[in-house]
Scaffold this motif. Structure first.
Motif, PDB file in Angstrom:
ATOM      1  N   ARG A  61     -72.580 -54.284  16.633  1.00 37.28           N
ATOM      2  CA  ARG A  61     -72.870 -54.267  15.201  1.00 37.28           C
ATOM      3  C   ARG A  61     -73.490 -55.597  14.768  1.00 37.28           C
ATOM      4  N   ALA A  62     -72.923 -56.710  15.219  1.00 35.07           N
ATOM      5  CA  ALA A  62     -73.440 -58.032  14.849  1.00 35.07           C
ATOM      6  C   ALA A  62     -74.860 -58.226  15.377  1.00 35.07           C
ATOM      7  N   VAL A  63     -75.103 -57.789  16.614  1.00 37.79           N
ATOM      8  CA  VAL A  63     -76.438 -57.935  17.202  1.00 37.79           C
ATOM      9  C   VAL A  63     -77.451 -57.074  16.440  1.00 37.79           C
ATOM     10  N   VAL A  64     -77.049 -55.859  16.066  1.00 35.98           N
ATOM     11  CA  VAL A  64     -77.951 -54.968  15.322  1.00 35.98           C
ATOM     12  C   VAL A  64     -78.230 -55.537  13.931  1.00 35.98           C
ATOM     13  N   GLU A  65     -77.209 -56.071  13.266  1.00 38.25           N
ATOM     14  CA  GLU A  65     -77.416 -56.673  11.943  1.00 38.25           C
ATOM     15  C   GLU A  65     -78.390 -57.849  12.039  1.00 38.25           C
ATOM     16  N   GLU A  66     -78.211 -58.674  13.061  1.00 36.81           N
ATOM     17  CA  GLU A  66     -79.114 -59.807  13.258  1.00 36.81           C
ATOM     18  C   GLU A  66     -80.529 -59.319  13.545  1.00 36.81           C
ATOM     19  N   VAL A  74     -90.674 -64.333  16.014  1.00 35.67           N
ATOM     20  CA  VAL A  74     -89.286 -64.041  15.624  1.00 35.67           C
ATOM     21  C   VAL A  74     -88.993 -62.562  15.875  1.00 35.67           C
ATOM     22  N   ARG A  75     -89.946 -61.678  15.517  1.00 32.50           N
ATOM     23  CA  ARG A  75     -89.738 -60.234  15.730  1.00 32.50           C
ATOM     24  C   ARG A  75     -89.654 -59.905  17.218  1.00 32.50           C
ATOM     25  N   THR A  76     -90.514 -60.513  18.023  1.00 26.60           N
ATOM     26  CA  THR A  76     -90.493 -60.275  19.469  1.00 26.60           C
ATOM     27  C   THR A  76     -89.184 -60.783  20.068  1.00 26.60           C
ATOM     28  N   ALA A  77     -88.741 -61.951  19.649  1.00 26.46           N
ATOM     29  CA  ALA A  77     -87.472 -62.498  20.147  1.00 26.46           C
ATOM     30  C   ALA A  77     -86.307 -61.589  19.752  1.00 26.46           C
ATOM     31  N   ALA A  78     -86.354 -61.019  18.554  1.00 25.37           N
ATOM     32  CA  ALA A  78     -85.291 -60.114  18.105  1.00 25.37           C
ATOM     33  C   ALA A  78     -85.239 -58.863  18.986  1.00 25.37           C
ATOM     34  N   ARG A  89     -82.602 -55.855  23.363  1.00 23.38           N
ATOM     35  CA  ARG A  89     -82.751 -55.198  24.683  1.00 23.38           C
ATOM     36  C   ARG A  89     -81.834 -55.836  25.717  1.00 23.38           C
ATOM     37  N   ASP A  90     -81.868 -57.160  25.771  1.00 21.42           N
ATOM     38  CA  ASP A  90     -81.032 -57.876  26.744  1.00 21.42           C
ATOM     39  C   ASP A  90     -79.555 -57.581  26.518  1.00 21.42           C
ATOM     40  N   PHE A  91     -79.143 -57.560  25.261  1.00 27.70           N
ATOM     41  CA  PHE A  91     -77.737 -57.308  24.960  1.00 27.70           C
ATOM     42  C   PHE A  91     -77.308 -55.917  25.417  1.00 27.70           C
ATOM     43  N   ILE A  92     -78.089 -54.887  25.092  1.00 27.49           N
ATOM     44  CA  ILE A  92     -77.647 -53.534  25.452  1.00 27.49           C
ATOM     45  C   ILE A  92     -77.725 -53.288  26.957  1.00 27.49           C
TER      46      ILE A  92
END
Length: 178
Positions: free
Chosen positions: A76-81, A93-97, A102-105
């Protein structure tokens, strides 16, 4: 020419009803201040009070917030960020997001059921960036899998008769190759 806007009226019982309003672009004598008028096809949403103001138990809003599903505090925190950063004007910034999500999931090995819930959420809120990330992960998980494996992943019960199964195998042999 008229412009149409859909407003959502929420009642305390959490039922949601839609009211379509039409705005006239040209000034008219019956509606000189461009006040919206209800579409005649819209059902009666309230009681027979003559007040045009929403009742206290109703709120009128053009944008309805859809809460992020309960998928765990970390995701949830990663998706909100991600949602905050993806709105940036800076492409880096959008590419890094996108890369961070992707890396997190991938790193956390998110369950397919959770990925599907989040893909549905992304579709509901019309966030194509979020949808792309979650749908791509689902696609990666089923890539190069056999039909039986894909059925297992999605919990699909094979309800084909042996004859129907054979017909499908004959029609699409590539899907059943070892």
């Amino acid at each position: 020419m008229s412009q149409t806007e859909t407003l959502v009226l929420e009642q305390q019982e959490t039922q949601t009803q839609t009211l379509t309003l039409k705005f006239n672009d040209s000034a008219s004598t019956s509606n000189p201040d461009q006040t919206p008028t209800a579409d005649p096809k819209t059902p009666n949403l309230g009681d027979s009070t003559s007040s045009s103001e929403p009742r206290p138990e109703q709120t009128t809003t053009a944008n309805v917030a859809v809460p992020i599903p309960d998928v765990g505090p970390q995701l949830r925190a990663v998706v909100e960020e991600f949602i905050l950063k993806i709105g940036s004007d800076d492409e880096e910034v959008r590419t890094a997001a996108r890369n961070d999500l992707r890396d997190f999931i991938e790193r956390e090995d998110i369950a397919i059921a959770t990925l599907l819930v989040m893909a549905k959420y992304a579709y509901e809120v019309k966030n194509t960036d979020l949808s792309d990330v979650f749908c791509q992960r689902v696609a990666d998980l089923i890539k190069d899998k056999k039909v039986v494996e894909v059925r297992e992943i999605f919990g699909i019960v094979n309800d084909f008769t042996p004859e129907e199964e054979e017909a499908v195998r004959d029609e699409h042999p590539w899907a059943y190759e070892d």
